[in-house]
Write an enzyme that holds these catalytic residues in place. Structure first.
Site, PDB file in Angstrom:
ATOM      1  N   SER A  84     101.315  -8.218 -15.080  1.00  0.00           N
ATOM      2  CA  SER A  84     101.186  -9.593 -15.580  1.00  0.00           C
ATOM      3  C   SER A  84      99.895 -10.227 -15.058  1.00  0.00           C
ATOM      4  O   SER A  84      98.814  -9.732 -15.363  1.00  0.00           O
ATOM      5  CB  SER A  84     102.445 -10.371 -15.186  1.00  0.00           C
ATOM      6  OG  SER A  84     102.548 -11.532 -15.957  1.00  0.00           O
ATOM      7  N   ASP A  86     109.738  -8.609 -23.896  1.00  0.00           N
ATOM      8  CA  ASP A  86     109.155  -9.438 -22.835  1.00  0.00           C
ATOM      9  C   ASP A  86     109.078 -10.883 -23.324  1.00  0.00           C
ATOM     10  O   ASP A  86     108.468 -11.150 -24.380  1.00  0.00           O
ATOM     11  CB  ASP A  86     107.755  -8.877 -22.548  1.00  0.00           C
ATOM     12  CG  ASP A  86     107.059  -9.523 -21.378  1.00  0.00           C
ATOM     13  OD1 ASP A  86     107.181 -10.738 -21.204  1.00  0.00           O
ATOM     14  OD2 ASP A  86     106.366  -8.785 -20.656  1.00  0.00           O
ATOM     15  N   HIS A 122     110.123  -8.324 -18.944  1.00  0.00           N
ATOM     16  CA  HIS A 122     108.969  -8.531 -18.063  1.00  0.00           C
ATOM     17  C   HIS A 122     109.274  -8.177 -16.605  1.00  0.00           C
ATOM     18  O   HIS A 122     108.437  -8.368 -15.740  1.00  0.00           O
ATOM     19  CB  HIS A 122     108.574 -10.022 -18.172  1.00  0.00           C
ATOM     20  CG  HIS A 122     107.186 -10.338 -17.692  1.00  0.00           C
ATOM     21  ND1 HIS A 122     106.049  -9.862 -18.309  1.00  0.00           N
ATOM     22  CD2 HIS A 122     106.735 -11.091 -16.651  1.00  0.00           C
ATOM     23  CE1 HIS A 122     104.976 -10.312 -17.675  1.00  0.00           C
ATOM     24  NE2 HIS A 122     105.373 -11.057 -16.651  1.00  0.00           N
TER      25      HIS A 122
HETATM   26  N1  LIG Z   1     109.360 -17.983 -12.603  1.00  0.00           N
HETATM   27  C1  LIG Z   1     108.751 -17.858 -13.866  1.00  0.00           C
HETATM   28  C2  LIG Z   1     108.558 -16.432 -14.218  1.00  0.00           C
HETATM   29  C3  LIG Z   1     107.695 -15.754 -13.235  1.00  0.00           C
HETATM   30  C4  LIG Z   1     107.695 -14.277 -13.432  1.00  0.00           C
HETATM   31  O1  LIG Z   1     108.288 -13.724 -14.378  1.00  0.00           O
HETATM   32  N2  LIG Z   1     107.030 -13.626 -12.542  1.00  0.00           N
HETATM   33  C5  LIG Z   1     106.887 -12.220 -12.649  1.00  0.00           C
HETATM   34  C6  LIG Z   1     105.413 -11.928 -12.599  1.00  0.00           C
HETATM   35  S1  LIG Z   1     104.533 -12.783 -13.872  1.00  0.00           S
HETATM   36  C7  LIG Z   1     107.565 -11.527 -11.492  1.00  0.00           C
HETATM   37  O2  LIG Z   1     107.252 -10.390 -11.208  1.00  0.00           O
HETATM   38  N3  LIG Z   1     108.460 -12.212 -10.793  1.00  0.00           N
HETATM   39  C8  LIG Z   1     109.053 -11.713  -9.558  1.00  0.00           C
HETATM   40  C9  LIG Z   1     110.089 -10.637  -9.685  1.00  0.00           C
HETATM   41  O3  LIG Z   1     110.589 -10.352 -10.784  1.00  0.00           O
HETATM   42  O4  LIG Z   1     110.408 -10.055  -8.629  1.00  0.00           O
HETATM   43  C10 LIG Z   1     109.598 -18.515 -14.912  1.00  0.00           C
HETATM   44  O5  LIG Z   1     110.650 -18.944 -14.543  1.00  0.00           O
HETATM   45  O6  LIG Z   1     109.183 -18.569 -16.074  1.00  0.00           O
END
Ligand SMILES: N[C@@H](CCC(=O)N[C@@H](CS)C(=O)NCC(=O)O)C(=O)O
Length: 278
Positions: free
Chosen positions: A147, A223, A256
């Site tokens: 991402s 995603d 995602h």
């Molecule tokens: N928190 C955000 C999404 C953030 C998100 O999806 N982050 C991804 C990277 S872009 C991630 O890897 N989050 C941490 C995880 O899944 O451990 C939302 O609520 O829309």
């Protein structure tokens, strides 16, 4: 670097370190996996850049990379996504800007420009530190990410083709200057002159050409950020224009999350290992 913790893992060692960073002016934490082959001499290094809201921990605990890194004899370095321990105005107000969202740029705007220098940190400072603490072969470095980190990895590679031999990404933000996450981040860190954003847009960089080794990108078709923030077709078009060798795999039903990342992690590490050992 001070070692915070260390765990035996797949015959190697998963360590977590803290060090003072000259780039960010803060302490930074970083996870380093050293595979069992380290006993036999210098090894290739693969740096993984994480996405929004992450630290080194998401990848280290959930991606399942150590098994494959141990198989292929590759050191994996997983840094944080922003400086920590500051309290700049608005820094912690949203998940997609400020802490946890450094976007791997060197900020030029107040109040960010003193500490939010993740581009220099990842490109210059961290590799130097890793080289001084571990037996690495600096000529064999690769980079990948997820991402926001996929964006960081592609930008790092395309701007520094002599430094990195291999690159790949999971669900990358492929054109930061043309999607809401990127517009917010680049506007905040670099100011409103969009010309300055171009050096951090992976697709615009790919269009110019210059990257020679095969690129692997995996993108889940379920995603939730696909159409609005990721837009892999822009990278596809840019690579086609410049003759850059991209393999973009659309993975049906995957989202995602780290469930997706861990599913294809083995392919990514094999991709890097092949190029780094060639
Ligand atoms: N928190 C955000 C999404 C953030 C998100 O999806 N982050 C991804 C990277 S872009 C991630 O890897 N989050 C941490 C995880 O899944 O451990 C939302 O609520 O829309």
């Amino acid at each position: 670097m001070d070692r915070i913790s260390s765990h035996a893992c797949f015959g190697g060692t998963q360590g977590i370190y803290r060090h003072r960073s000259a780039s960010t002016g803060t302490d930074m934490e970083v996870a380093v996996f050293v595979p069992p082959q380290a006993a036999d001499g210098p090894l290739p290094v693969l740096t993984y850049l994480s996405g929004l809201t992450c630290t080194w921990e998401n990848f280290t605990v959930k991606a399942g990379a150590q098994r494959y890194a141990a198989e292929h004899g590759v050191i994996i370095v997983a840094p944080d996504t922003s400086p920590r321990g500051l309290d700049l105005p608005g820094e912690h107000a949203s998940y997609d800007f400020g802490s946890g969202a450094g976007f791997y740029v060197d900020a030029t705007q107040d109040p960010w420009k003193t500490n939010y220098r993740m581009y220099s940190y990842i490109r210059d400072e961290l590799p130097g530190l890793i080289a001084s603490e571990f037996k690495i072969d600096p000529a064999r470095q690769g980079i990948f990410g997820h991402s926001m980190g996929g964006h960081g990895a592609l930008v790092m590679a395309f701007r520094n083709p002599d430094r990195y031999r291999s690159v790949s990404a999971f669900s990358p933000i492929v054109s930061a200057s043309r999607v809401p996450w990127g517009e917010k981040a680049l506007g905040g860190y670099l100011g409103q002159d969009r010309e300055a954003w171009k050096q951090y847009d992976a697709s615009l960089l790919a269009e110019k050409g210059g990257w020679k080794s095969p690129i692997l990108v995996d993108q889940g078709t379920s995603d939730q950020f696909l159409e609005k923030e990721l837009k892999p077709e822009l990278l596809e078009e840019a690579c086609a224009k410049s003759g850059t060798p991209l393999t973009l795999r659309r993975q049906p039903g995957y989202d995602h999350s780290y469930y997706f990342i861990s599913t294809f992690m083995g392919d990514h590490i094999a991709h890097h290992a092949k190029l780094l050992k060639a």
